[in-house]
Enzyme design. Sequence first.
Site, mmCIF file in Angstrom:
data_model
loop_
_atom_site.group_PDB
_atom_site.id
_atom_site.type_symbol
_atom_site.label_atom_id
_atom_site.label_comp_id
_atom_site.label_asym_id
_atom_site.label_seq_id
_atom_site.Cartn_x
_atom_site.Cartn_y
_atom_site.Cartn_z
ATOM 1 N N GLY A 40 0.780 -1.230 0.000
ATOM 2 C CA GLY A 40 0.000 0.000 0.000
ATOM 3 C C GLY A 40 0.808 1.274 0.000
ATOM 4 O O GLY A 40 1.926 1.331 -0.545
ATOM 5 N N SER A 41 0.265 2.299 0.659
ATOM 6 C CA SER A 41 0.871 3.625 0.626
ATOM 7 C C SER A 41 0.677 4.319 1.960
ATOM 8 O O SER A 41 -0.127 3.898 2.788
ATOM 9 C CB SER A 41 0.252 4.460 -0.500
ATOM 10 O OG SER A 41 -1.140 4.631 -0.282
ATOM 11 N N GLU B 236 -5.190 25.050 -1.864
ATOM 12 C CA GLU B 236 -4.812 24.158 -2.959
ATOM 13 C C GLU B 236 -3.737 24.817 -3.815
ATOM 14 O O GLU B 236 -3.875 25.968 -4.219
ATOM 15 C CB GLU B 236 -6.040 23.818 -3.804
ATOM 16 C CG GLU B 236 -5.765 23.072 -5.097
ATOM 17 C CD GLU B 236 -5.047 21.755 -4.875
ATOM 18 O OE1 GLU B 236 -3.948 21.603 -5.456
ATOM 19 O OE2 GLU B 236 -5.558 20.903 -4.133
ATOM 20 N N HIS C 177 -39.087 3.465 -12.611
ATOM 21 C CA HIS C 177 -39.578 4.816 -12.346
ATOM 22 C C HIS C 177 -40.380 4.821 -11.052
ATOM 23 O O HIS C 177 -41.217 3.941 -10.839
ATOM 24 C CB HIS C 177 -40.481 5.285 -13.485
ATOM 25 C CG HIS C 177 -41.117 6.622 -13.233
ATOM 26 N ND1 HIS C 177 -40.411 7.800 -13.327
ATOM 27 C CD2 HIS C 177 -42.381 6.951 -12.845
ATOM 28 C CE1 HIS C 177 -41.220 8.810 -13.035
ATOM 29 N NE2 HIS C 177 -42.432 8.320 -12.734
#
EC number: 1.8.1.4
Length: 468
Positions: A149-150, A207, A447
């Site tokens: 993983g990370s 950001e 619907h």
Amino acid sequence: MDLFDVVVIGGGPGGYVAAIRAAQLGLKTACVDAFERNGKASLGGTCLNVGCIPSKALLDTSEKVEVARHDFAEHGISVGEVNVDVPRMLARKDSVVDKLTGGIAYLFKKNKVTSFFGLGKFVRQDADGWVIDCAGTEVKAKHVIVATGSNPRALPLAPFGGHIVENSGALAFGQVPGKLGVIGAGVIGLELGSVWRRLGAQVTVLEALPGFLMAADDAVAREALKQFQKQGLDFHFGVNITRVEQNDAGVTVTYTEKEQEVTAQFDKLIVSIGRVPNTGGLNAEGVGLTLDERGFVKVDSHYRTNLPNVYAIGDVIGGAMLAHKAEEEGVALAEMLAGQAGHVNYDVIPWVIYTSPEIAWAGLTEKQAKEKGLSVKTGQFPFSANGRALGHGDPRGFVKVVADAGTDKILGVHLVGPNVSELIGEVVAIMEFGGSSEDLGRTIHAHPTLSEAVKEAALAVEKRAIHM
């Protein structure tokens, strides 16, 4: 020394799924995993323990708070003051995680996967396989799958600790922060920022990129940004963080925006600027396992590393860092090792952001398709014209279908709106089989349902939408 057909290093979504599938196919399998939660071994990796699952539990709780505070009156429901018991909310989140991580342990037992708790690392290669140290116990493996993983990427100016947290810390605030800073307007930043904003925090998102959700379709990104700003999330784009200082009271962040220096004070700061591969402790250098310049394990199209009978999947090989991508790689690789033809279609991996409204997409954006030189046609349908969305009280957003102008093959579908995480699946299925917008538009949908908006957007590609 036990001999296994397959030893998987890592028990996250890629690793545990690979182990279960390999065992289902008759391969003697072991999995070694070092993840701990609350001081105990816990299978499932980041996703189940401190990522996908707990964040969705908190998103659901905080959404209920938001609806109770702001939307019940429109439905004719009167309630008193809505209070949040944060410890009880976190306890519920933990109980959800416990059920799922315990479920993996049960599945390992059911499928006869041997489980080791602790670090797994390469020791040496012998004539009949690899010697792997599984938490202090040496075993032999004919095949080894690296699925480690990370880890969260830290900002050099703001190492994790104290009031500066990554995803796991942001899931465990003991109380609602007054002022919350979020560095990074990606999936994690948006989801966790939304949780605490709904619960009362004043949230500012910083950001570095010049625009919002630049990987998403332009129309979806514009709509989502508009909705998030209406909710009170304060976004700043193109910023450069120059200084981060922490004290007992909180965190002071200094950044430049439009050539102006700004200083902001926060009670807590979430840093969500991406993730880095987790290869520490593998003894990769000792056995000559090749990593690329960014630290990812290098593999070919069949997940083979440079070492014989050693493979890697999931976040540790890069690409889309998504649990479902890792799971599919785990299944494909296990089937290859069993002599079958495993395969992952990377062109139709769904992406989802579980904010409100939700955001989901698969395939190419309109801009990406045009950049590839493709001639495209598009159809779009708003949830404001969908009966179920209106009845539900959430008519925000739309569905957009991008199709090839010549063949009508669906190139991409992009959604922003209510429960679109559940709508993207049918589109991926159509795309997996090379379906056209007409195929999707002529498929009968119940619907009233939200999914009718998908059908109408497909019909809109040829200007045939009925309810618009």
